[in-house]
Design a protein around this motif. Structure first.
Motif, PDB file in Angstrom:
ATOM      1  N   LEU A  60       2.441  15.286  29.201  1.00 37.27           N
ATOM      2  CA  LEU A  60       3.162  14.599  30.269  1.00 37.27           C
ATOM      3  C   LEU A  60       4.185  13.629  29.689  1.00 37.27           C
ATOM      4  CD1 LEU A  60       0.152  13.968  32.675  1.00 37.27           C
ATOM      5  CD2 LEU A  60       2.192  15.331  33.199  1.00 37.27           C
ATOM      6  N   GLY A  61       3.825  12.977  28.595  1.00 35.49           N
ATOM      7  CA  GLY A  61       4.776  12.091  27.936  1.00 35.49           C
ATOM      8  C   GLY A  61       5.990  12.843  27.425  1.00 35.49           C
ATOM      9  N   GLN A  62       5.777  14.038  26.858  1.00 35.54           N
ATOM     10  CA  GLN A  62       6.880  14.861  26.384  1.00 35.54           C
ATOM     11  C   GLN A  62       7.784  15.292  27.530  1.00 35.54           C
ATOM     12  OE1 GLN A  62       4.804  17.995  24.328  1.00 35.54           O
ATOM     13  NE2 GLN A  62       4.790  16.895  22.365  1.00 35.54           N
ATOM     14  N   LEU A  63       7.175  15.691  28.643  1.00 36.88           N
ATOM     15  CA  LEU A  63       7.964  16.117  29.796  1.00 36.88           C
ATOM     16  C   LEU A  63       8.799  14.970  30.345  1.00 36.88           C
ATOM     17  CD1 LEU A  63       5.318  18.327  31.643  1.00 36.88           C
ATOM     18  CD2 LEU A  63       7.418  19.129  30.552  1.00 36.88           C
ATOM     19  N   LEU A  64       8.222  13.771  30.379  1.00 35.35           N
ATOM     20  CA  LEU A  64       8.936  12.619  30.919  1.00 35.35           C
ATOM     21  C   LEU A  64      10.084  12.184  30.003  1.00 35.35           C
ATOM     22  CD1 LEU A  64       5.910  10.620  32.324  1.00 35.35           C
ATOM     23  CD2 LEU A  64       7.934  11.296  33.636  1.00 35.35           C
ATOM     24  N   ALA A  65      10.051  12.587  28.745  1.00 39.28           N
ATOM     25  CA  ALA A  65      11.137  12.256  27.822  1.00 39.28           C
ATOM     26  C   ALA A  65      12.363  13.134  28.032  1.00 39.28           C
ATOM     27  CB  ALA A  65      10.643  12.377  26.385  1.00 39.28           C
ATOM     28  N   SER A  66      12.227  14.153  28.849  1.00 39.06           N
ATOM     29  CA  SER A  66      13.349  15.067  29.100  1.00 39.06           C
ATOM     30  C   SER A  66      14.405  14.405  29.969  1.00 39.06           C
ATOM     31  CB  SER A  66      12.837  16.336  29.786  1.00 39.06           C
ATOM     32  OG  SER A  66      13.920  17.149  30.209  1.00 39.06           O
ATOM     33  N   ASN A  67      15.652  14.736  29.709  1.00 40.09           N
ATOM     34  CA  ASN A  67      16.764  14.217  30.502  1.00 40.09           C
ATOM     35  C   ASN A  67      17.160  15.148  31.640  1.00 40.09           C
ATOM     36  OD1 ASN A  67      17.099  11.870  28.894  1.00 40.09           O
ATOM     37  ND2 ASN A  67      18.243  13.060  27.368  1.00 40.09           N
ATOM     38  N   ASP A  68      16.425  16.252  31.791  1.00 47.94           N
ATOM     39  CA  ASP A  68      16.793  17.273  32.781  1.00 47.94           C
ATOM     40  C   ASP A  68      16.010  17.146  34.082  1.00 47.94           C
ATOM     41  OD1 ASP A  68      18.536  18.365  30.923  1.00 47.94           O
ATOM     42  OD2 ASP A  68      16.984  19.666  30.081  1.00 47.94           O
ATOM     43  N   LEU A  69      15.396  16.011  34.327  1.00 46.11           N
ATOM     44  CA  LEU A  69      14.558  15.833  35.513  1.00 46.11           C
ATOM     45  C   LEU A  69      15.326  15.109  36.606  1.00 46.11           C
ATOM     46  CD1 LEU A  69      11.307  14.594  33.724  1.00 46.11           C
ATOM     47  CD2 LEU A  69      11.749  16.918  34.541  1.00 46.11           C
ATOM     48  N   ASN A  70      15.112  15.549  37.853  1.00 44.82           N
ATOM     49  CA  ASN A  70      15.646  14.772  38.972  1.00 44.82           C
ATOM     50  C   ASN A  70      14.623  13.705  39.375  1.00 44.82           C
ATOM     51  OD1 ASN A  70      13.707  15.936  40.755  1.00 44.82           O
ATOM     52  ND2 ASN A  70      15.055  17.710  41.098  1.00 44.82           N
ATOM     53  N   ASP A  72      12.710  13.251  42.035  1.00 43.07           N
ATOM     54  CA  ASP A  72      11.439  13.741  42.575  1.00 43.07           C
ATOM     55  C   ASP A  72      10.550  14.301  41.472  1.00 43.07           C
ATOM     56  OD1 ASP A  72      12.171  12.990  45.084  1.00 43.07           O
ATOM     57  OD2 ASP A  72      12.568  15.014  45.847  1.00 43.07           O
ATOM     58  N   GLN A  73      11.144  15.032  40.540  1.00 49.30           N
ATOM     59  CA  GLN A  73      10.354  15.593  39.445  1.00 49.30           C
ATOM     60  C   GLN A  73       9.793  14.488  38.558  1.00 49.30           C
ATOM     61  OE1 GLN A  73      13.474  18.082  37.848  1.00 49.30           O
ATOM     62  NE2 GLN A  73      12.601  19.947  38.759  1.00 49.30           N
ATOM     63  N   ARG A  74      10.628  13.500  38.269  1.00 51.91           N
ATOM     64  CA  ARG A  74      10.164  12.393  37.433  1.00 51.91           C
ATOM     65  C   ARG A  74       9.056  11.604  38.141  1.00 51.91           C
ATOM     66  NH1 ARG A  74      12.223  10.512  32.925  1.00 51.91           N
ATOM     67  NH2 ARG A  74      14.100  11.774  33.222  1.00 51.91           N
ATOM     68  N   ALA A  75       9.212  11.397  39.459  1.00 48.83           N
ATOM     69  CA  ALA A  75       8.179  10.686  40.226  1.00 48.83           C
ATOM     70  C   ALA A  75       6.860  11.445  40.186  1.00 48.83           C
ATOM     71  CB  ALA A  75       8.639  10.490  41.661  1.00 48.83           C
ATOM     72  N   ALA A  76       6.932  12.780  40.336  1.00 45.13           N
ATOM     73  CA  ALA A  76       5.713  13.593  40.327  1.00 45.13           C
ATOM     74  C   ALA A  76       5.007  13.505  38.973  1.00 45.13           C
ATOM     75  CB  ALA A  76       6.045  15.036  40.664  1.00 45.13           C
ATOM     76  N   LEU A  77       5.794  13.506  37.885  1.00 51.84           N
ATOM     77  CA  LEU A  77       5.195  13.425  36.554  1.00 51.84           C
ATOM     78  C   LEU A  77       4.593  12.047  36.292  1.00 51.84           C
ATOM     79  CD1 LEU A  77       7.829  15.401  34.466  1.00 51.84           C
ATOM     80  CD2 LEU A  77       5.485  16.107  34.967  1.00 51.84           C
ATOM     81  N   PHE A  78       5.285  10.998  36.722  1.00 52.57           N
ATOM     82  CA  PHE A  78       4.704   9.657  36.582  1.00 52.57           C
ATOM     83  C   PHE A  78       3.395   9.560  37.362  1.00 52.57           C
ATOM     84  CE2 PHE A  78       8.999   7.709  35.456  1.00 52.57           C
ATOM     85  CZ  PHE A  78       8.604   7.337  34.184  1.00 52.57           C
ATOM     86  N   TYR A  79       3.383  10.122  38.560  1.00 54.25           N
ATOM     87  CA  TYR A  79       2.175  10.073  39.383  1.00 54.25           C
ATOM     88  C   TYR A  79       1.033  10.846  38.711  1.00 54.25           C
ATOM     89  CZ  TYR A  79      -0.984  10.704  43.331  1.00 54.25           C
ATOM     90  OH  TYR A  79      -2.095  10.728  44.145  1.00 54.25           O
ATOM     91  N   GLU A  80       1.352  12.039  38.188  1.00 49.94           N
ATOM     92  CA  GLU A  80       0.316  12.846  37.543  1.00 49.94           C
ATOM     93  C   GLU A  80      -0.229  12.143  36.304  1.00 49.94           C
ATOM     94  OE1 GLU A  80      -0.308  17.388  35.754  1.00 49.94           O
ATOM     95  OE2 GLU A  80       1.543  16.848  36.815  1.00 49.94           O
ATOM     96  N   ARG A  81       0.664  11.529  35.531  1.00 51.67           N
ATOM     97  CA  ARG A  81       0.182  10.806  34.347  1.00 51.67           C
ATOM     98  C   ARG A  81      -0.608   9.565  34.757  1.00 51.67           C
ATOM     99  NH1 ARG A  81       4.142   8.657  29.581  1.00 51.67           N
ATOM    100  NH2 ARG A  81       4.632   7.090  31.192  1.00 51.67           N
ATOM    101  N   GLY A  82      -0.171   8.918  35.842  1.00 47.19           N
ATOM    102  CA  GLY A  82      -0.933   7.781  36.339  1.00 47.19           C
ATOM    103  C   GLY A  82      -2.348   8.167  36.722  1.00 47.19           C
TER     104      GLY A  82
END
Length: 310
Positions: A60-70, A72-82
């Motif tokens: 999840l940390g690797q995915l969040l480091a991507s610059n290709d997220l909008n 909503d996608q970034r929010a979903a990943l933060f929520y999942e990691r949370g």
């Protein structure tokens, strides 16, 4: 009275074990003392952070480091990691991620709900209400926001308002034993006799094979607490399931002990509930809060983590 006595005996297990350990250094024991056995208590191996948990957090940390997220996608990943941080007991990290999810997506009802839970544990009830209100404005059908707002009101000693939320929560799924238990605990703050009558009616109308109804049976006197605890190991198929059931069982036995005025037993049961490390269960969350309240040592968070909706 028999129910109270059984709880009282069971709660003394930690003291009994310490006495057994000390006896190794004492003089000769009588025959009767040698034949004595400590009361039975079921324990699980405390849950540990697994390789899969650590790997999921890394990915999840690797995915969040991507610059290709909008957003909503970034929010979903933060929520999942949370949620993953919360599951392994890293609640400050979880709360940071839920706050980040809200910054990316201000209409994220589930993130508001989690923030409200943490604020309740912090005893910041007014901000907790705001968080749950936001969750329910965005998602009126979100059952667990009613539960968690009801719990916040319960711990803030506002039982009339708490009862309204618990009634909504229970009525939406009356066959769920945990909804019935929280409704009882809330209504018992107002009238224990009436709460017990309602609990017995709900048991008669809605009980099924779900394991949690065994806890209701203890509350209604249909099952003795000591026997209930002994049977838990026989009803579980893995250490995780055993730990989860024990976390729940000891928490609700603690709440029952409170209602009976046995604070020492309640404290012992809350500690046994925490010992299983089931961090993402509400029983674990509020067992810790109960012990903090008993010791008048409320939890605190750094000021920069105060709830913000933006």
């Amino acid at each position: 009275m028999e129910l109270w006595n059984r709880i009282g005996r069971l709660s003394c297990v930690v003291v009994v074990w310490s006495l057994v350990g000390c006896s190794q250094h004492s003089g000769a024991l009588s025959t009767a003392a040698k034949n004595m056995q400590p009361p039975s208590v079921v324990l699980a191996t405390p849950l540990q952070v697994t390789y899969q948990n650590e790997l999921a957090l890394a990915r999840l940390g690797q995915l969040l480091a991507s610059n290709d997220l909008n957003n909503d996608q970034r929010a979903a990943l933060f929520y999942e990691r949370g949620m993953m941080f919360d599951k392994v007991g890293l609640r400050t990290m979880a709360r940071i991620d839920f706050s980040r999810a809200l910054r990316e997506k201000p209409d994220f009802a589930e993130a508001y709900n989690f923030i409200g839970v943490y604020l309740t544990q912090q005893q910041d009830f007014d901000n907790a209400y705001d968080a749950f209100d936001s969750a329910l404005e965005l998602a009126p059908g979100y059952d667990y926001a009613y539960l968690n707002r009801g719990i916040a009101l319960y711990y803030a000693h506002r039982p009339e308002l708490a009862l309204k939320d618990m009634e909504v929560f229970q009525q939406r799924k009356p066959e769920d034993p945990y909804r019935t238990l929280w409704l009882f605990l809330t209504s018992a703050q107002l009238d224990q006799n009436k709460a017990m009558q309602t609990l017995m009616q709900q048991y008669a109308s809605h009980h099924n094979d779900e394991w949690g109804w065994n806890i209701v049976e203890v509350y209604t006197g249909k099952q003795a607490p000591a026997e209930f605890i002994r049977r838990i190991a026989d009803s579980t198929s893995s250490n995780r399931q055993l730990a989860e059931h024990l976390c729940e069982a000891y928490f609700y036995l603690a709440k029952l002990s409170q209602l009976q005025g046995n604070t020492d037993a309640a404290d012992a049961y809350f500690k046994l509930s925490l010992a299983n490390n089931v961090y993402d269960f509400i029983e674990h969350r509020y067992a810790l809060l109960e012990l903090q309240l008993a010791n008048q040592a409320p939890n605190s968070y750094p000021a920069e983590l105060d709830f913000e909706a933006e």
